[in-house]
Every structure is written in C-alpha cells, then in structure tokens.
Motif scaffolding. Structure first.
Motif, mmCIF file in Angstrom:
data_model
loop_
_atom_site.group_PDB
_atom_site.id
_atom_site.type_symbol
_atom_site.label_atom_id
_atom_site.label_comp_id
_atom_site.label_asym_id
_atom_site.label_seq_id
_atom_site.Cartn_x
_atom_site.Cartn_y
_atom_site.Cartn_z
ATOM 1 N N VAL A 240 -14.649 -3.082 1.462
ATOM 2 C CA VAL A 240 -15.322 -1.916 2.022
ATOM 3 C C VAL A 240 -16.301 -1.408 0.975
ATOM 4 O O VAL A 240 -15.937 -1.249 -0.196
ATOM 5 C CB VAL A 240 -14.313 -0.809 2.385
ATOM 6 N N ARG A 241 -17.531 -1.170 1.365
ATOM 7 C CA ARG A 241 -18.546 -0.653 0.436
ATOM 8 C C ARG A 241 -18.448 0.868 0.359
ATOM 9 O O ARG A 241 -18.306 1.537 1.383
ATOM 10 C CB ARG A 241 -19.941 -1.079 0.901
ATOM 11 N N ILE A 242 -18.521 1.394 -0.870
ATOM 12 C CA ILE A 242 -18.491 2.846 -1.073
ATOM 13 C C ILE A 242 -19.665 3.262 -1.942
ATOM 14 O O ILE A 242 -20.258 2.445 -2.649
ATOM 15 C CB ILE A 242 -17.164 3.296 -1.725
ATOM 16 N N GLU A 243 -19.997 4.545 -1.885
ATOM 17 C CA GLU A 243 -21.109 5.087 -2.657
ATOM 18 C C GLU A 243 -20.572 6.014 -3.746
ATOM 19 O O GLU A 243 -20.072 7.098 -3.453
ATOM 20 C CB GLU A 243 -22.071 5.870 -1.738
ATOM 21 N N PRO A 244 -20.621 5.614 -5.029
ATOM 22 C CA PRO A 244 -20.167 6.501 -6.104
ATOM 23 C C PRO A 244 -21.059 7.747 -6.198
ATOM 24 O O PRO A 244 -22.233 7.689 -5.804
ATOM 25 C CB PRO A 244 -20.309 5.635 -7.353
ATOM 26 N N PRO A 245 -20.520 8.860 -6.730
ATOM 27 C CA PRO A 245 -19.173 8.997 -7.265
ATOM 28 C C PRO A 245 -18.122 9.055 -6.152
ATOM 29 O O PRO A 245 -18.359 9.621 -5.096
ATOM 30 C CB PRO A 245 -19.224 10.311 -8.042
ATOM 31 N N GLU A 246 -16.984 8.471 -6.419
ATOM 32 C CA GLU A 246 -15.893 8.403 -5.451
ATOM 33 C C GLU A 246 -14.570 8.273 -6.200
ATOM 34 O O GLU A 246 -14.509 7.688 -7.285
ATOM 35 C CB GLU A 246 -16.098 7.203 -4.524
ATOM 36 N N THR A 247 -13.524 8.816 -5.595
ATOM 37 C CA THR A 247 -12.182 8.670 -6.141
ATOM 38 C C THR A 247 -11.327 7.927 -5.134
ATOM 39 O O THR A 247 -11.245 8.331 -3.968
ATOM 40 C CB THR A 247 -11.549 10.037 -6.462
ATOM 41 N N ILE A 248 -10.720 6.847 -5.590
ATOM 42 C CA ILE A 248 -9.886 6.010 -4.729
ATOM 43 C C ILE A 248 -8.430 6.200 -5.141
ATOM 44 O O ILE A 248 -8.090 6.059 -6.326
ATOM 45 C CB ILE A 248 -10.267 4.516 -4.862
ATOM 46 N N THR A 249 -7.602 6.536 -4.193
ATOM 47 C CA THR A 249 -6.179 6.723 -4.452
ATOM 48 C C THR A 249 -5.419 5.490 -3.983
ATOM 49 O O THR A 249 -5.522 5.081 -2.834
ATOM 50 C CB THR A 249 -5.646 7.965 -3.721
ATOM 51 N N VAL A 250 -4.666 4.884 -4.906
ATOM 52 C CA VAL A 250 -3.894 3.674 -4.608
ATOM 53 C C VAL A 250 -2.409 4.007 -4.729
ATOM 54 O O VAL A 250 -1.971 4.561 -5.742
ATOM 55 C CB VAL A 250 -4.247 2.526 -5.572
ATOM 56 N N SER A 251 -1.662 3.685 -3.699
ATOM 57 C CA SER A 251 -0.226 3.974 -3.703
ATOM 58 C C SER A 251 0.501 2.938 -2.855
ATOM 59 O O SER A 251 -0.117 2.123 -2.158
ATOM 60 C CB SER A 251 0.052 5.388 -3.180
ATOM 61 N N LEU A 252 1.810 3.003 -2.905
ATOM 62 C CA LEU A 252 2.630 2.082 -2.136
ATOM 63 C C LEU A 252 2.490 2.386 -0.645
ATOM 64 O O LEU A 252 2.548 3.541 -0.222
ATOM 65 C CB LEU A 252 4.090 2.229 -2.561
ATOM 66 N N SER A 253 2.286 1.357 0.165
ATOM 67 C CA SER A 253 2.216 1.549 1.607
ATOM 68 C C SER A 253 3.606 1.843 2.146
ATOM 69 O O SER A 253 4.590 1.254 1.692
ATOM 70 C CB SER A 253 1.660 0.293 2.280
ATOM 71 N N PRO A 254 3.721 2.753 3.112
ATOM 72 C CA PRO A 254 5.042 3.038 3.679
ATOM 73 C C PRO A 254 5.625 1.875 4.467
ATOM 74 O O PRO A 254 6.834 1.823 4.696
ATOM 75 C CB PRO A 254 4.787 4.243 4.587
ATOM 76 N N GLU A 255 4.770 0.917 4.885
ATOM 77 C CA GLU A 255 5.252 -0.228 5.653
ATOM 78 C C GLU A 255 5.115 -1.499 4.826
ATOM 79 O O GLU A 255 4.011 -1.974 4.568
ATOM 80 C CB GLU A 255 4.480 -0.400 6.959
ATOM 81 N N PRO A 256 6.231 -2.074 4.364
ATOM 82 C CA PRO A 256 6.158 -3.326 3.611
ATOM 83 C C PRO A 256 5.852 -4.493 4.534
ATOM 84 O O PRO A 256 5.927 -4.383 5.759
ATOM 85 C CB PRO A 256 7.563 -3.447 3.014
ATOM 86 N N ALA A 257 5.496 -5.625 3.935
ATOM 87 C CA ALA A 257 5.438 -6.874 4.693
ATOM 88 C C ALA A 257 6.848 -7.463 4.735
ATOM 89 O O ALA A 257 7.687 -7.164 3.882
ATOM 90 C CB ALA A 257 4.467 -7.849 4.035
ATOM 91 N N ARG A 258 7.095 -8.297 5.725
ATOM 92 C CA ARG A 258 8.415 -8.923 5.872
ATOM 93 C C ARG A 258 8.238 -10.434 5.961
ATOM 94 O O ARG A 258 7.464 -10.922 6.776
ATOM 95 C CB ARG A 258 9.139 -8.371 7.105
ATOM 96 N N ILE A 259 8.962 -11.148 5.105
ATOM 97 C CA ILE A 259 8.831 -12.601 5.031
ATOM 98 C C ILE A 259 10.125 -13.245 5.511
ATOM 99 O O ILE A 259 11.213 -12.935 5.008
ATOM 100 C CB ILE A 259 8.500 -13.056 3.604
ATOM 101 N N ALA A 260 10.012 -14.112 6.487
ATOM 102 C CA ALA A 260 11.161 -14.823 7.043
ATOM 103 C C ALA A 260 11.257 -16.212 6.425
ATOM 104 O O ALA A 260 10.330 -16.698 5.774
ATOM 105 C CB ALA A 260 11.037 -14.919 8.563
#
Length: 274
Positions: A240-260
């Motif tokens: 995704v293209r963004i235009e600085p200045p910008e603040t990006i918040t990175v955190s754990l997603s509430p929905e994990p992936a599931r591997i069978a």
C-alpha cells in the motif's frame, strides 16, 4: 464439507495435482472450490482467492509464496500446504502424499466436525487515517520509495510509546517467527524457531542501527516515517502506498492463521537455505 484449493500459478504440476484432488474429493461428496487461475487451466469454474475463507479447509499447492497467497484469503480457515517448492517452511506435505493427507483431514472432519490445526500469529498494520493492510503471516515492511544510497526515509520506532531507534534507513520490518526465515533473514535479522512466542523488529540498512530486537507479541510498535516522496507498507509481498509524514502502528492480529496437517521440519528446511 467445503474444500478450497489454491495452486501455484503457471505450474502445470500444481494444476494437475489440484485436478486430482478435485476428482478424489468429489467422490467423497466434498464440495471443491478451486482458485480462478487454476480452474481456467483445468477448464472448470473457479473462485477468487478472497472467497477461500468460506471453506472448511484450504489446500495450498506450491511453495511458501503460494501458501502466503492462500492465507491472504483464507482468514481463520485451516490451511494444509503441499510443498512443490525448494525450502518449505510452511508446506509439510509431499506431493505424493497429498491425496492421502487431504482425505485423512476430510475423514477427521466428518467424524468430529473439527479440523486439528495449530495457530500461528499474524501481524496487522494501521495508519493515521484508519487505513490497513491484510494481516501478514510473515512480516510487515515499511520502506521508502526506493532502496539504496541517498534513498529510503527518515524514521522513528517506538515500542509501547518508548523510542527504540531513529535515523535514516531503507525501511523497517516487523516479522513473526514464521517470517523470520524470509525478508527478515535477508536483512540480517535472527532466525526464530516457530515455537518461540515473539516478534522481530529489524531496521533495514540504517545509518545508525540498533540490533534486531526479539520482543513479546503483546507489545505495540509505532513506526513514524517522513522525508520521502512516498513510502510503501508491505504485508507478505502486497503493498500500500502512503504519503509521509505518517505513523504506522504494527501489532498482533486478533485472528491467527491456522495450519492443518503435519508440522514442517524446521531444522530440515534450514539446511536448504545454503
């Protein structure tokens, strides 16, 4: 039961195996939905990968890139990976075992209405204007318009509101243990065993970098970027293209992936990185 199949694009072997699985599962009264590109090669109807979350199981046939592509549309649906790639950190099933493994999962579902799977963390990234990217199984990358000398961006990284690093860099990435063997590794970050409950923060070609940081997933990372014509936020290869200045918040997603299916041999796959 509904099973989705996502096969590596342009790989005739993957498409052929997808067709075999489709025929076998239909004999077991399973509804099969194949991704549109593969279905076209097989001369049948297909669905967009974004619709794979509506299935009870998704089968990925290809390398780790195909698995990430399937995961982008699978949501919380368990994914079983068939390995046609060279390394296989995500795909544990050999192609010759694929039909038997998938049928075993189907039989388990009919017997118990559940699919045994293990959860793996995903990351989310959000911006000031409430934009977001799809959850990442491997990593979130924030980088400048171009890489190299005289390019990149100025940045500040805060963990739970406390500054960790700042300066000029090509970018910053946050990876899961799953993604530690991917982009993170190529940027000098550490290998993290999938059983470790942690995330990795790595600065990319920074002028004055801090060491890569492994930290508890409950912490929140804020990446403030400026002094660049534009920047991109990547999630497992999509951008995704963004235009600085910008603040990006990175955190754990509430929905994990599931591997069978069976767990990949982590140390065996590491030996293929040479």
């Amino acid at each position: 039961m509904n099973v989705g199949i996502v096969a590596q694009r342009g790989n005739e072997r993957a498409a052929t195996l997808a067709g075999r699985l489709q025929e076998t599962l239909r004999e077991d009264s399973v509804t099969v939905r194949i991704d549109a590109a593969t279905a076209e090669r097989l001369g049948t109807d297909g669905v967009d990968v974004s619709e794979m979350a509506g299935n009870d199981l998704v089968v990925s046939i290809g390398g780790d890139g195909t698995f990430l592509f399937a995961a982008s549309g699978a949501g919380g649906t368990p994914i079983l990976g068939v390995n046609l790639g060279e390394v296989g950190f995500l795909n544990a099933v050999a192609p010759e075992d694929a039909v038997d493994e998938v049928r075993a999962v189907v039989e388990e579902y009919y017997a118990s209405e559940t699919i045994p799977s293990r959860e793996v963390p995903r990351l989310r990234a959000m911006g000031n204007d409430d934009w977001s990217v799809h959850p990442a199984l491997n990593e979130i990358v924030v980088q400048g318009a171009q890489r190299g000398h005289g390019q990149g961006l100025d940045y500040e990284v805060h963990v739970d509101g406390i500054e960790y690093g700042s300066g000029h860099a090509d970018g910053v990435l946050v990876s899961t243990p799953t993604g530690s063997t991917a982009y993170n590794l190529s940027e000098g970050g550490p290998l993290v065993h999938p059983g470790v409950d942690g995330l990795v923060l790595t600065e990319m070609c920074a002028t004055d970098p801090m060491p890569p940081l492994v930290f508890d997933p409950d912490h929140e990372v804020e990446i403030h970027v400026e002094n660049a014509p534009f920047a991109v936020v990547g999630s497992d290869g999509t951008q995704v293209r963004i235009e600085p200045p910008e603040t990006i918040t990175v955190s754990l997603s509430p929905e994990p992936a599931r591997i069978a299916g069976p767990s990949p041999n982590f140390f065996g796959a590491l030996s293929k990185l040479d």
